[in-house]
Design an enzyme around this catalytic site. Structure first.
Site, PDB file in Angstrom:
ATOM      1  N   ASP A  94       0.813  -1.342   0.105  1.00  0.00           N
ATOM      2  CA  ASP A  94       0.072   0.059  -0.044  1.00  0.00           C
ATOM      3  C   ASP A  94       0.889   1.222   0.066  1.00  0.00           C
ATOM      4  OD1 ASP A  94      -2.357  -1.193   0.084  1.00  0.00           O
ATOM      5  OD2 ASP A  94      -2.714  -1.228   2.119  1.00  0.00           O
ATOM      6  N   HIS A 149      -2.687   4.945   4.320  1.00  0.00           N
ATOM      7  CA  HIS A 149      -2.818   5.778   3.384  1.00  0.00           C
ATOM      8  C   HIS A 149      -2.804   7.053   3.589  1.00  0.00           C
ATOM      9  CE1 HIS A 149      -4.077   2.351   1.057  1.00  0.00           C
ATOM     10  NE2 HIS A 149      -5.068   2.118   1.806  1.00  0.00           N
TER      11      HIS A 149
END
Length: 306
Positions: free
Chosen positions: A242, A265
Site C-alpha cells: 500500500d 494511506h
C-alpha cells in the site's frame, strides 16, 4: 534493458473483477503510453471530464483505500495495489481505462497485476527517467501513528511497523529496498481485516465486494481463509505494498528512506504533501544527472481536495 530509461507495457492488458468496497463488476484495461505521459486513469463509462491523474494533491479520500478525483468530481478508488505494481516494475507511463469507479480487487494483492504485466512485457524508451531526491528529513505524526522520510543515496527503503491489539497479527516489522529487494512477498500479500469489523464496514457502505477470495479475515486467533498466510509477514508486507502505491502518487520514483509505525494511506499522503510544501525538501533530477527546477512538476491540472 536500461533501468535509467522510461518504460511502458508492450500491449494492452485487461483485468475483470469486483470492486472491494463498491461491490461493482469492473473491467479495466492497462494500455501502453508515450514517454513523459506518466500514469493516467480514464473513466470510459463517462464521455467527458473523465481523466483522473493519480497525484497526491488529487487524493480526495484515504479512508480504507486511496481515492483520487479530478476537479469535476470524477473519482477512481482503491488504486494503491495497481500503483504499487507499476512502481515496483518500473512502469513510468501507462493509460488505465476503467468502466467503473473502483479498481478491481482481484485476489486482494498485486500478484495478478505483476503476473500479467510481466507476461505482456515491458517496452523501453529512449527518454531518461526522472526521480525525486529527498533533501531533508520530514516527518508527520498523528497520535501514535508516525511516518518520516529522509535522504538516501541511491535507494528507496521502506521500514514499516504494524501494531495490532489482535494477538495473531500483533506487532510486525519489515524493511525492504524497493529497487533492490526481492518484492515477491510484498506483491503477493493480501489486504486483511478483523472479523468483528466486517459489519461496521458494510454499514459504512464499504467492503461490499469483500470475501475470503480477496481478503484475509482474522477472527480472534484464527485465520478464516483455508490457505492460511502466503508468507510469515503478510500483514505488514501488505502495508508496504500500500505504501509503495501511495508513494507513486508523487509522480516519479523517490530516492529516500521511509520509516513508518502504524501508518496507512492517509499518513503517507499527508507526509508527501508536507514534503512538497517547501522546494528545499526535494530535488527533481533527470537520471542523466541533469537537475530540473522543482517547478517542472506540473500542478496546473491538480487540485487540493483532501
Amino acid at each position: 534493458m536500461s533501468v535509467l530509461n522510461q518504460k511502458t507495457i508492450n500491449r494492452d492488458i485487461t483485468f475483470k473483477g469486483v470492486g472491494l468496497h463498491s461491490g461493482a463488476n469492473v473491467t479495466m484495461t492497462v494500455k501502453p503510453a508515450k514517454p513523459n505521459s506518466g500514469i493516467l486513469f480514464k473513466r470510459v463509462d463517462l464521455k467527458k471530464n473523465n481523466i483522473v491523474v493519480p497525484n497526491i494533491f488529487n487524493v480526495c479520500s484515504a479512508v480504507f483505500c486511496t481515492t483520487i478525483a479530478n476537479e469535476n468530481g470524477v473519482s477512481i478508488s482503491t488504486i494503491e495495489h495497481l500503483m504499487g505494481a507499476l512502481y515496483g516494475l518500473g512502469i513510468d507511463n501507462a493509460l488505465v481505462e476503467i468502466d467503473n469507479q473502483e479498481v478491481p480487487i482481484l485476489d486482494g494483492s498485486a500478484k495478478l497485476f505483476i503476473e500479467e504485466i510481466s507476461k505482456a512485457g515491458i517496452e523501453n524508451s529512449e527518454a531518461p527517467i526522472k526521480i525525486i531526491k529527498i533533501e531533508k528529513r520530514i516527518e508527520f505524526n498523528d497520535g501514535k501513528k508516525t511516518i518520516s522520510i529522509e535522504p538516501s543515496k541511491v535507494s528507496l527503503d521502506i521500514d514499516f511497523e504494524l501494531k495490532y491489539e489482535n494477538n495473531l497479527i500483533g506487532t510486525q516489522r519489515n524493511l525492504v529496498s524497493v529497487f533492490e529487494s526481492d518484492l515477491t512477498d510484498i506483491y503477493n500479500s493480501r489486504t486483511f481485516c478483523l472479523f468483528e469489523d466486517i459489519e461496521k464496514l458494510k454499514e459504512m457502505g464499504l467492503a461490499q465486494g469483500g470475501s475470503l477470495e480477496n481478503a484475509i479475515v482474522v477472527k480472534d486467533n484464527e485465520i478464516l481463509n483455508e490457505e492460511g498466510l502466503r508468507n510469515k509477514k503478510e500483514f505488514v508486507n501488505h502495508k508496504i505494498l500500500d505504501c509503495m502505491g501511495d508513494l507513486y502518487l508523487a509522480g516519479y520514483k523517490i530516492i529516500g528512506k521511509i520509516v513508518c509505525s502504524r501508518g496507512g494511506h492517509k499518513l503517507t499522503n499527508q507526509l508527501l504533501r508536507k514534503v512538497f510544501q517547501q522546494d528545499e525538501n526535494f530535488s527533481l533530477i533527470e537520471i542523466t544527472e541533469k537537475h530540473l527546477p522543482n517547478t517542472f512538476i506540473n500542478k496546473s491540472h491538480l487540485r487540493s481536495i483532501a
